[in-house]
Design a protein around this motif. Structure first.
Motif, PDB file in Angstrom:
ATOM      1  N   ILE A 101     116.587  48.884  56.998  1.00 30.31           N
ATOM      2  CA  ILE A 101     117.554  48.809  55.916  1.00 30.31           C
ATOM      3  C   ILE A 101     117.146  49.746  54.785  1.00 30.31           C
ATOM      4  N   LEU A 102     118.140  50.417  54.229  1.00 32.62           N
ATOM      5  CA  LEU A 102     117.906  51.320  53.110  1.00 32.62           C
ATOM      6  C   LEU A 102     118.056  50.570  51.793  1.00 32.62           C
ATOM      7  N   GLY A 103     117.791  51.257  50.712  1.00 27.75           N
ATOM      8  CA  GLY A 103     117.869  50.615  49.403  1.00 27.75           C
ATOM      9  C   GLY A 103     119.271  50.183  49.024  1.00 27.75           C
ATOM     10  N   ASN A 104     120.289  50.824  49.588  1.00 27.74           N
ATOM     11  CA  ASN A 104     121.674  50.464  49.269  1.00 27.74           C
ATOM     12  C   ASN A 104     122.267  49.480  50.275  1.00 27.74           C
ATOM     13  N   GLU A 105     121.387  48.765  50.984  1.00 31.12           N
ATOM     14  CA  GLU A 105     121.767  47.738  51.953  1.00 31.12           C
ATOM     15  C   GLU A 105     122.451  48.317  53.197  1.00 31.12           C
ATOM     16  N   LYS A 106     122.381  49.624  53.382  1.00 30.68           N
ATOM     17  CA  LYS A 106     122.871  50.229  54.610  1.00 30.68           C
ATOM     18  C   LYS A 106     121.735  50.313  55.624  1.00 30.68           C
ATOM     19  N   TRP A 107     122.075  50.474  56.912  1.00 32.11           N
ATOM     20  CA  TRP A 107     121.082  50.506  57.978  1.00 32.11           C
ATOM     21  C   TRP A 107     121.031  51.897  58.599  1.00 32.11           C
ATOM     22  N   GLN A 108     119.810  52.392  58.815  1.00 32.54           N
ATOM     23  CA  GLN A 108     119.622  53.728  59.386  1.00 32.54           C
ATOM     24  C   GLN A 108     118.807  53.637  60.667  1.00 32.54           C
ATOM     25  N   ILE A 109     119.248  54.381  61.695  1.00 37.94           N
ATOM     26  CA  ILE A 109     118.538  54.407  62.976  1.00 37.94           C
ATOM     27  C   ILE A 109     117.289  55.259  62.824  1.00 37.94           C
ATOM     28  N   CYS A 110     116.133  54.710  63.219  1.00 32.63           N
ATOM     29  CA  CYS A 110     114.862  55.424  63.079  1.00 32.63           C
ATOM     30  C   CYS A 110     114.218  55.755  64.422  1.00 32.63           C
ATOM     31  N   SER A 111     114.680  55.135  65.520  1.00 35.15           N
ATOM     32  CA  SER A 111     114.111  55.434  66.836  1.00 35.15           C
ATOM     33  C   SER A 111     115.151  55.164  67.908  1.00 35.15           C
ATOM     34  N   VAL A 112     115.102  55.963  68.986  1.00 39.86           N
ATOM     35  CA  VAL A 112     116.054  55.826  70.084  1.00 39.86           C
ATOM     36  C   VAL A 112     115.319  55.986  71.400  1.00 39.86           C
ATOM     37  N   GLY A 113     115.548  55.068  72.337  1.00 39.72           N
ATOM     38  CA  GLY A 113     115.044  55.178  73.699  1.00 39.72           C
ATOM     39  C   GLY A 113     116.202  55.140  74.670  1.00 39.72           C
TER      40      GLY A 113
END
Length: 347
Positions: A101-113
């Motif tokens: 989760i980012l500071g603005n309550e949004k979600w960011q993908i950090c890893s992909v398999g």
């Protein structure tokens, strides 16, 4: 299938993977939006998506999430009869995505398999994935009305098949229909019952401001879960809340709703009640609500240890709400299961 069609299918699969891989670092407005996006990808690639793990910060808010193929994890068969064959559903599959989760309550993908170590489902079976099966709100109302009118489920389900033009056009199975009606019957607390419960709780709170209760309503505004903790329970937790047992083996007579009890042990070795509730069904979401409500009542002071029976969904909820609490299984349940699990070695 000829070679041209096989080549086209491989190309479509490759392009779908490349499309998803290019989304690394993509930002979503919420975790639900990310889950829906990954499920759509899973449908294209013919695998089912589950929530592998959720982590919370010190403030109790979600910070990290892992979504994975349903074949993740290890197959546990050490307690089963070695001479019986069981279908393998867990293959330690590494296909997954991680997000934070980012500071603005949004979600960011950090890893992909992307790689699966098992065969993927056929296109005709993806509609049977649990994540793809659901009953829309307008359809739920129709099902409940017909149930109250006394129309048998199999008769009405057949009429829905005709109306939809076939089973492939329905988003749920007859089993889902029956399970939903059974759930509604368990949850069908009458208006008088709900009013009586709330009136009683208000009276208790008026007599003692330390009386705590919380009621959980469904999307139709009906009572489905409730928890209450009186002043004596809260005082007892301050003294005897180091180790807590949690049990849902009791059932009420009228509604067949599990009665959940939090119990501690006082300095005389006697059991002391630390809170209780009624829940509509036993799944991770319900247990998370119950544990979070009880924890809020106890000033967000988690116990050092909690003892339960061997239940996977209960274990999942404990990991989410009580990440720093030691979780142990009840010795009574372990001894009760020994004859069943080891009966093949009785000699």
């Amino acid at each position: 299938m000829n070679q041209d069609n096989q080549f086209e299918e491989v190309e479509d699969k490759r392009s779908a993977e490349e499309e998803w891989e290019s989304k690394l670092g993509m930002v979503f407005d919420s975790l639900d939006n990310l889950l829906q996006y990954y499920r759509s990808y899973g449908n294209r690639m013919k695998f089912e998506v589950i929530i592998r793990s959720l982590r919370k910060g010190d403030d109790g808010e979600m910070t990290n999430a892992t979504l994975a193929c349903s074949c993740t994890g290890k197959l546990s068969s050490n307690t089963r009869n070695a001479f019986k064959l069981y279908p393998v559903t867990k293959t330690v599959c590494k296909a997954r995505v991680g997000a934070y989760i980012l500071g603005n309550e949004k979600w960011q993908i950090c890893s992909v398999g992307l790689n699966h170590n098992h065969e993927l489902s056929s296109p005709t079976k993806t509609r049977y994935f649990r994540s793809n099966r659901g009953i829309q709100p307008y359809m739920k109302r129709r099902l409940e009305v017909n149930d109250r009118a006394g129309i048998r489920p199999n008769k009405y389900f057949n009429s829905m098949l005709v109306e939809a033009g076939g089973l492939e056009n329905l988003t749920f199975l007859q089993k889902d229909y029956r399970n939903y009606i059974e759930k509604v019957m368990r949850m069908r607390l009458g208006a008088r019952d709900t009013y009586a419960i709330q009136k009683y709780f208000l009276k208790m709170q008026k007599d003692n401001a330390n009386f705590f209760y919380m009621m959980d309503l469904d999307e139709e505004g009906r009572l489905q879960n409730v928890i209450w903790v009186d002043a004596r329970n809260r005082a007892a937790f301050k003294e005897f809340g180091d180790v807590v047992t949690f049990d849902t083996t009791y059932l009420t007579n009228k509604y067949d709703m599990p009665f959940a009890a939090f119990v501690g042990v006082d300095h005389h070795g006697h059991s002391t009640l630390l809170g209780c509730g009624l829940i509509s069904h036993e799944d991770t979401e319900t247990f998370v609500w119950l544990f979070e409500s009880w924890l809020a009542c106890m000033w967000n002071c988690a116990p050092n240890a909690i003892i339960t029976d061997q239940d996977k969904v209960m274990q999942n909820a404990i990991e989410i709400v009580f990440p720093g609490t030691r979780h142990r299984w009840c010795l009574w349940h372990i001894m009760k299961k020994l004859p069943e699990k080891l009966r093949g070695y009785s000699e």
